[in-house]
Scaffold this active site. Structure first.
Site, mmCIF file in Angstrom:
data_model
loop_
_atom_site.group_PDB
_atom_site.id
_atom_site.type_symbol
_atom_site.label_atom_id
_atom_site.label_comp_id
_atom_site.label_asym_id
_atom_site.label_seq_id
_atom_site.Cartn_x
_atom_site.Cartn_y
_atom_site.Cartn_z
ATOM 1 N N PHE A 137 0.851 -1.186 0.000
ATOM 2 C CA PHE A 137 0.000 0.000 0.000
ATOM 3 C C PHE A 137 0.886 1.235 0.000
ATOM 4 O O PHE A 137 1.715 1.404 0.883
ATOM 5 C CB PHE A 137 -0.937 0.038 1.212
ATOM 6 C CG PHE A 137 -1.848 1.238 1.181
ATOM 7 C CD1 PHE A 137 -2.964 1.253 0.343
ATOM 8 C CD2 PHE A 137 -1.558 2.375 1.911
ATOM 9 C CE1 PHE A 137 -3.779 2.384 0.270
ATOM 10 C CE2 PHE A 137 -2.374 3.512 1.833
ATOM 11 C CZ PHE A 137 -3.489 3.502 1.017
ATOM 12 N N ASP A 222 9.304 2.585 1.715
ATOM 13 C CA ASP A 222 8.142 3.313 2.208
ATOM 14 C C ASP A 222 8.027 2.996 3.697
ATOM 15 O O ASP A 222 7.555 1.932 4.085
ATOM 16 C CB ASP A 222 6.894 2.865 1.434
ATOM 17 C CG ASP A 222 5.607 3.522 1.953
ATOM 18 O OD1 ASP A 222 5.620 4.060 3.071
ATOM 19 O OD2 ASP A 222 4.584 3.466 1.232
ATOM 20 N N LYS A 251 2.782 9.484 8.321
ATOM 21 C CA LYS A 251 1.966 9.167 9.499
ATOM 22 C C LYS A 251 2.426 9.787 10.833
ATOM 23 O O LYS A 251 1.885 10.777 11.259
ATOM 24 C CB LYS A 251 1.815 7.660 9.614
ATOM 25 C CG LYS A 251 0.883 7.122 8.505
ATOM 26 C CD LYS A 251 0.384 5.740 8.790
ATOM 27 C CE LYS A 251 -0.835 5.407 7.948
ATOM 28 N NZ LYS A 251 -0.561 4.927 6.598
HETATM 29 C C1 PLP Z 1 -0.780 5.252 5.212
HETATM 30 C C2 PLP Z 1 0.238 4.816 4.220
HETATM 31 C C3 PLP Z 1 0.436 5.510 3.020
HETATM 32 C C4 PLP Z 1 -0.434 6.653 2.581
HETATM 33 O O1 PLP Z 1 -0.347 7.762 3.411
HETATM 34 P P1 PLP Z 1 -1.429 8.965 3.245
HETATM 35 O O2 PLP Z 1 -0.936 9.989 4.223
HETATM 36 O O3 PLP Z 1 -2.759 8.396 3.594
HETATM 37 O O4 PLP Z 1 -1.366 9.427 1.850
HETATM 38 C C5 PLP Z 1 1.449 5.083 2.173
HETATM 39 N N1 PLP Z 1 2.225 4.045 2.499
HETATM 40 C C6 PLP Z 1 2.068 3.356 3.638
HETATM 41 C C7 PLP Z 1 2.976 2.217 3.950
HETATM 42 C C8 PLP Z 1 1.059 3.709 4.535
HETATM 43 O O5 PLP Z 1 0.884 2.991 5.657
#
Ligand code: PLP
Length: 394
Positions: A137, A222, A251
């Site tokens: 994700f 990420d 986050k």
């Molecule tokens: C939450 C998340 C995102 C997206 O972040 P947003 O601030 O909602 O755009 C991307 N990568 C990972 C691994 C996440 O947990």
């Protein structure tokens, strides 16, 4: 009777979220209160966001001080909070430079753009494709959705952006097989969060690093969910003894104020010159001041050590639960990014926990995810375990 707030919200807000029937009004530490004054222990932390808990006094003060001083100028100017935050992040990571933005998706957008730009600048403009993982994700913008390995969130938005190839997570041979002359980077979460709290084999990330070095590819981590102490080290890559070329954060970076960041080594960041990328709100002084205080508190209060200590306890209690309840298939995760996989649908347990005053969530249908504030106590963990023991036994 349903709360009037819920009824009104359901009339005027897009239906994009399946929400719990709960109106939250206040928080302190790991505790939240709803509009009826009922209290909840927060094992979700805004999905791995509020690492220092809610309304942390030092962060509140830093924010209030900055609010009365300077909120926003433009990135046409320098500000002290942004400079100090970038200095802290680079001093505590592999990276040499930071680009600030406002969300995880934006941080990943910046990483994708930088990877492409890097190879353009290097005279290899044929390289633009990125290998990403199945079940990953990376966000909801068009590019980050294109990079995401879950069909359910991509459905209905075709045509997505070209340039992403997918390999199963934790499968080095499959990644190797996807590499072609157009590949520029490998993008992955060190531990897949939304994908089901999936940890790779201990040597997987090292193998990916070696593969990227051999093939001349950039490695992008990420760490939007795993970063900022969540897994028991400041960044999850530290567990695996490898560093990426680019890392994205969001986050927990400002503990709930919107902030994203893309960090890179000097060699790679050099491809971003004036005008290459920008964000109006990125690294604005007010958010940077809050994030900087978050970083300082993490350090001064030994938050990462605390995370590791309570994680060991939490895990052992989850293992104890597993012995008692056949529905628990496994216990997974690192630090305070933990989960239990059930052999049955997880959603009903989430609602039962809520009724008993504990907020958790369920990913991939059957995995209960626990991502509390990193300041969660052993007593709060034990209370959740008692709750889970009761509802799993019913
Ligand atoms: C939450 C998340 C995102 C997206 O972040 P947003 O601030 O909602 O755009 C991307 N990568 C990972 C691994 C996440 O947990």
């Amino acid at each position: 009777m349903e709360s009037p707030t819920i009824a009104q919200a359901n009339d005027v807000i897009t239906k994009t979220y399946k929400r719990f029937p709960l109106v939250l009004t206040r928080g302190y530490g790991s505790t939240l209160w709803d509009e009826d004054g009922k209290r909840y222990t927060d094992f979700l932390a805004g999905i791995a966001v509020c690492n220092l808990g809610h309304a942390h006094p030092k962060v509140v003060k830093a924010l209030a001080d900055q609010a009365g001083t300077l909120w926003h100028v433009s990135n046409l100017f320098y500000t002290v909070p942004q400079k100090d935050l970038a200095a802290w992040l680079t001093a505590h990571s592999f990276a040499d430079r930071v680009f600030f933005c406002n969300s995880g998706a934006e941080a990943n957008e910046a990483a994708i753009k930088l990877a492409r730009k890097y190879y353009k600048e290097a005279g290899q403009s044929q390289r633009y494709r990125i290998i990403s993982m199945e079940q990953s994700f990376h966000g909801r913008t068009m590019a980050t959705l294109s990079a995401t390995g879950q069909d359910k969130v991509k459905h209905g938005f075709d045509p997505l952006l070209d340039g992403f190839d997918f390999a199963p997570f934790d499968d080095i041979a499959a990644i190797r097989a996807r590499i072609g002359p157009e590949t520029c980077a490998v993008l992955l979460e060190p531990i897949q969060g939304e994908g089901g709290v999936r940890c790779p084999a201990p040597d997987f990330l090292k193998q990916v690093r070696t593969l990227c070095d051999e093939a001349g590819l950039l490695l992008i981590f990420d760490e939007i969910q795993t970063g900022m102490g969540r897994t028991g080290t400041l960044f999850a890559y530290e567990h695996f003894g490898v560093a990426p070329d680019i890392m994205t954060l969001a986050k927990a970076l400002a503990n709930g104020l919107p902030m994203g960041a893309m960090l890179a080594s000097e060699r790679v960041a050099a491809a971003f010159g004036p005008g290459a990328h920008a964000s109006t709100f990125g690294g604005t002084p007010i958010v940077s001041a809050a994030a900087l205080e978050v970083c300082r508190v993490m350090e001064s209060d030994g938050i990462v050590d605390h995370c590791r200590r309570v994680s060991a306890h939490f895990r052992s209690r989850l293992e104890w639960l597993k012995q008692r309840h056949a529905q628990i298939v496994d216990v997974r995760g690192m630090g305070l990014l933990l989960g239990i996989r059930l052999s049955v649908d997880g959603e009903p347990f989430v609602l039962q926990c809520m009724q008993k005053g504990f907020l958790i969530n369920c990913v991939q249908g059957s995995i209960l995810r626990f991502v509390p504030p990193l300041v969660i106590t052993v007593e709060e963990i034990d209370a959740l375990i008692t709750c889970l023991d009761e509802i799993l036994g019913e």
